[in-house]
Structures are given as structure tokens and as C-alpha cells.
Scaffold this active site. Structure first.
Site, short mmCIF file in Angstrom:
data_model
loop_
_atom_site.label_atom_id
_atom_site.label_comp_id
_atom_site.label_asym_id
_atom_site.label_seq_id
_atom_site.Cartn_x
_atom_site.Cartn_y
_atom_site.Cartn_z
N TYR A 135 0.84 -1.19 0.00
CA TYR A 135 0.00 0.00 0.00
C TYR A 135 0.89 1.25 0.00
O TYR A 135 0.66 2.20 -0.75
CB TYR A 135 -0.90 -0.05 1.24
CG TYR A 135 -1.67 1.21 1.55
CD1 TYR A 135 -2.85 1.53 0.88
CD2 TYR A 135 -1.24 2.08 2.57
CE1 TYR A 135 -3.56 2.68 1.19
CE2 TYR A 135 -1.95 3.23 2.89
CZ TYR A 135 -3.11 3.53 2.19
OH TYR A 135 -3.81 4.67 2.50
N ASN A 190 -3.47 8.60 9.69
CA ASN A 190 -4.58 8.06 10.51
C ASN A 190 -5.73 9.04 10.76
O ASN A 190 -5.79 9.68 11.81
CB ASN A 190 -4.05 7.61 11.88
CG ASN A 190 -3.30 6.32 11.78
OD1 ASN A 190 -3.76 5.37 11.16
ND2 ASN A 190 -2.13 6.27 12.37
P1 NAD Z 1 -12.27 4.83 2.12
O1 NAD Z 1 -11.92 3.41 1.89
O2 NAD Z 1 -13.40 5.14 3.05
O3 NAD Z 1 -12.56 5.57 0.74
C1 NAD Z 1 -11.97 5.17 -0.46
C2 NAD Z 1 -13.07 5.06 -1.49
O4 NAD Z 1 -12.48 4.69 -2.74
C3 NAD Z 1 -14.12 3.99 -1.16
O5 NAD Z 1 -15.40 4.56 -1.07
C4 NAD Z 1 -14.02 3.02 -2.32
O6 NAD Z 1 -15.26 2.47 -2.72
C5 NAD Z 1 -13.44 3.90 -3.41
N1 NAD Z 1 -12.83 3.10 -4.45
C6 NAD Z 1 -11.98 2.04 -4.32
N2 NAD Z 1 -11.69 1.53 -5.52
C7 NAD Z 1 -12.37 2.27 -6.44
C8 NAD Z 1 -12.49 2.20 -7.84
N3 NAD Z 1 -11.85 1.26 -8.55
N4 NAD Z 1 -13.29 3.12 -8.46
C9 NAD Z 1 -13.96 4.07 -7.75
N5 NAD Z 1 -13.87 4.17 -6.41
C10 NAD Z 1 -13.10 3.27 -5.77
O7 NAD Z 1 -10.92 5.54 2.60
P2 NAD Z 1 -10.71 6.95 3.31
O8 NAD Z 1 -10.36 6.68 4.72
O9 NAD Z 1 -11.83 7.86 3.00
O10 NAD Z 1 -9.37 7.42 2.58
C11 NAD Z 1 -9.40 8.29 1.44
C12 NAD Z 1 -8.01 8.38 0.84
O11 NAD Z 1 -7.07 8.83 1.84
C13 NAD Z 1 -7.47 7.06 0.32
O12 NAD Z 1 -6.72 7.29 -0.84
C14 NAD Z 1 -6.55 6.60 1.42
O13 NAD Z 1 -5.53 5.75 0.93
C15 NAD Z 1 -5.99 7.92 1.93
N6 NAD Z 1 -5.54 7.83 3.32
C16 NAD Z 1 -6.47 7.66 4.31
C17 NAD Z 1 -6.03 7.56 5.62
C18 NAD Z 1 -7.01 7.35 6.75
O14 NAD Z 1 -6.58 7.28 7.91
N7 NAD Z 1 -8.32 7.26 6.50
C19 NAD Z 1 -4.66 7.63 5.93
C20 NAD Z 1 -3.76 7.79 4.88
C21 NAD Z 1 -4.22 7.91 3.59
#
Ligand code: NAD
Length: 329
Positions: free
Chosen positions: A151, A180
């Protein structure tokens, strides 16, 4: 600020859904795109397209017009139980890299010049995060690269992709390394939930005097950023001139045992902790906010306890509703 046309990729996810709400409060026209609608609330987007952005044709369809800004949050993603077991590596890398390749190409073709990209603290080398009390996460420590998960490697690759489009395609992309993020309306069960939500659920479900399980010895450290502050920082970064990746996180570092104690306090419960083997990630991690302070003159200050209180109340409600439904079934 004037009304803008904005696309949020991943608008059915946790942060994307909160971001859409904020953009709508500010009066913009917003299109959301995701594989699914938000899990726990209706979307506020003006237009919501169910689309698999890892497919080039579907992604191009979402960009049938240019946008003033795009926020790219779609990713194949989850907590330690999803990312660190190794079982989802191929999907995580293939899906997320395909989304980013497609989004950039579609943005370029549609004349969209600004994409915000949500990278992660998971890009930082594992060897700098072995000491729970002194993890190193300054932005320049990402290289020489040695993330501890596929990842993290995909995030690093995609950061470079967004930067390359800045250099070669005249784009003005912005890159955050989120640390986070937590809050209400986030995944709290099912295997993809992250530690604050997982602990809130376990504590909400346990009877007073009962026992909860924690992976590892609980002395691993992390910091947690409340989702509203994450959205605020995302908007500030997107509208800034800062083109290099920057940490968006909290510097309020706690151990997982301390986090559990805080949630028990909020819940008014006394529970025992059983430490069990499980996927852990790095030993220590904290956000290093020197760059964001210096370049944006801003950093989060909401406070972990306040954010956890709101999150616990929301998860407690979800758990109670589930228990009520099970009893009436
Ligand atoms: P989340 O999993 O709730 O949201 C990600 C969304 O992407 C989901 O709704 C999923 O359905 C969608 N998705 C996945 N594959 C897809 C595809 N092929 N086509 C269309 N949509 C697709 O995650 P989040 O917590 O809202 O995180 C948002 C972003 O921030 C992500 O890129 C994540 O890697 C990054 N991030 C989040 C955190 C955290 O703590 N939440 C930390 C570091 C980075």
C-alpha cells in the site's frame, strides 16, 4: 471564493463524503464518483456517478467535462487487518495504481490542471519507525524508500506520477500524506476499520467489567487526525502554492493502550485488555508538522479527546442499533 466545478473521486468513502459536505457548504457544484454511495449518510453531491475508476473508459466518462479542481481519494484501502496481512497486496497495488493513472490521463485530456492526491504516512521507511517514542516522518525522510507495505509503495509511486504530471504536463497537483484520519461516518466494522473505530466498537460492545482484545502489546504509538481537520488541511493545501508532498496529521502521539484507556474513560467503562498476536504495522508513528506549519502557517489543534468523544458516540449508536435490530429479528 467563487463557485467552482469540483470532482471528488472516492466520494462514497469516509473522507471523500466529509469533503463533499464541506464543498457543498461552501456553495460549489460537486460531482462525486465511487464504486458505491456513502455507507452511513446520503451524499450531498449535485451529481454522483457510480464508476470503477480503475477502468480507463469509466474514468474518462466521469471527466466528460473539465473541472476547476479534482480531489482524488479513491483507493483500495483499509486498516492494519487489510493492508498488513499480505492477502490483498495485488488488489491494492493494481486497483489504486490504475485509478491514479486513469485519473491523471483523464484530467489532462479534459483540460483539468489541478488534482489533489491523498497519499499516506505509509510511504515512510520502516527502519525510521522502530522506536515507539521517536519515529521519524519528516517529508524528506521518505527516501531512500523502504515502506513496510505494498500500500505504501503504491502511494509512493503515485506521488511520483502526480509530480511528473506537474513537471511535464503543466499541471498544479497537490499531494498530502495523511496520518490516521478518524471520525464519525467512518468504517467501524467488517475488517477494513482502523484502530480508533475498531477500539470504539469493541468498547461499545463490551459489558462493563468485560475484556477487549488488542493486537500486539499495545505499546505501539500513533497519532490520529480528526476528519474535519483533515478536510480543512486538504482545502488549504489545494489552494496553496506548495507543490511537494506534505504531512497532514496530528502531532498528539499516543500508544494504543493509552487510546484504549481514553475511549474507556469516555464510555465510562472499566475493561481488561487481552493482548493477542495480529498485524501491527510500524512500531511508532507520529506526524511531523514542521513543513505544514512553515509553508501553510497552519496545523491541526482539535484535540484527540474531543474527536474520539464524537466518534465514540456515533459508533455507540451504530452498535446499539445493530443490537436492537438483532433483538427484534
Ligand atoms: P475509504 O476506503 O473510506 O474511501 C476510499 C473510497 O475509494 C471507497 O469509497 C471506495 O469504494 C473507493 N474506491 C476504491 N476503488 C475504487 C475504484 N476502482 N473506483 C472508484 N472508487 C473506488 O478511505 P478513506 O479513509 O476515505 O481514505 C481516502 C483516501 O485517503 C485514500 O486514498 C486513502 O488511501 C488515503 N488515506 C487515508 C487515511 C485514513 O486514515 N483514513 C490515511 C492515509 C491515507
Amino acid at each position: 471564493m467563487s463557485r467552482r466545478r469540483i470532482l471528488v473521486c472516492g466520494a462514497g468513502g469516509f473522507i471523500g463524503n466529509h469533503l463533499v459536505n464541506r464543498l457543498k457548504e461552501e456553495g460549489h457544484w460537486v460531482r462525486g464518483a465511487d464504486l458505491k454511495y456513502p455507507d452511513f449518510s446520503k451524499t450531498a453531491a449535485d451529481d454522483f456517478q457510480i464508476a470503477d475508476l480503475s477502468r480507463q473508459d469509466r474514468c474518462a466518462g466521469v471527466f466528460d467535462t473539465g473541472f476547476d479542481e479534482v480531489y482524488q481519494l479513491a483507493a483500495d484501502m483499509g486498516g492494519a487487518g487489510y493492508i498488513f496481512t499480505g492477502e490483498n497486496d495485488a488488489n491494492v497495488m493494481h486497483n489504486s495504481a490504475s485509478i491514479n493513472l486513469n485519473v491523471l490521463e483523464a484530467a489532462r485530456r479534459s483540460g483539468t490542471s489541478k488534482v489533489f492526491y491523498s497519499s499516506s504516512a505509509c510511504v515512510y521507511p520502516e527502519h525510521n519507525q522502530l522506536d515507539a517514542n521517536n519515529p521519524i516522518t519528516s517529508e524528506d525522510s521518505a527516501y531512500p524508500a523502504a515502506p513496510d507495505s505494498e500500500y505504501g509503495w503504491e502511494k509512493l509511486f503515485s506521488e511520483r506520477l502526480y509530480l511528473a504530471f506537474n513537471r511535464n504536463a503543466g499541471m498544479h497537483n497537490r499531494i498530502a500524506r495523511y496520518h490516521n484520519v478518524f471520525g464519525p461516518l467512518g468504517t467501524w466494522t467488517g475488517g477494513r476499520e482502523k484502530v480508533p473505530a475498531a477500539l470504539c466498537r469493541k468498547i461499545a460492545e463490551a459489558p462493563n467489567g468485560g475484556t477487549i482484545e488488542i493486537w500486539g502489546d499495545g505499546e505501539q504509538t500513533r497519532s490520529f487526525l480528526y476528519v474535519e481537520e483533515c478536510v480543512e488541511a486538504t482545502l488549504r493545501l489545494t489552494h496553496s502554492s506548495l507543490a511537494e508532498p506534505v504531512n497532514i496529521g496530528s502531532e498528539e502521539m499516543v500508544s494504543i493502550n493509552q487510546l484504549a484507556a481514553l475511549i474507556m474513560d469516555i464510555a465510562g467503562k472499566k475493561l481488561s485488555i487481552r493482548h493477542i498476536p495480529g498485524p501491527l504495522g510500524v512500531r511508532g508513528r507520529n506526524s511531523d508538522n514542521r513543513l505544514i506549519r512553515e509553508k501553510l502557517g497552519w496545523e491541526p489543534d482539535y484535540g484527540l479527546a474531543k474527536g474520539i468523544e464524537a466518534t465514540y458516540r456515533w459508533i455507540f449508536d451504530q452498535v446499539s442499533r445493530g443490537q436492537d435490530a438483532a433483538e427484534t429479528a
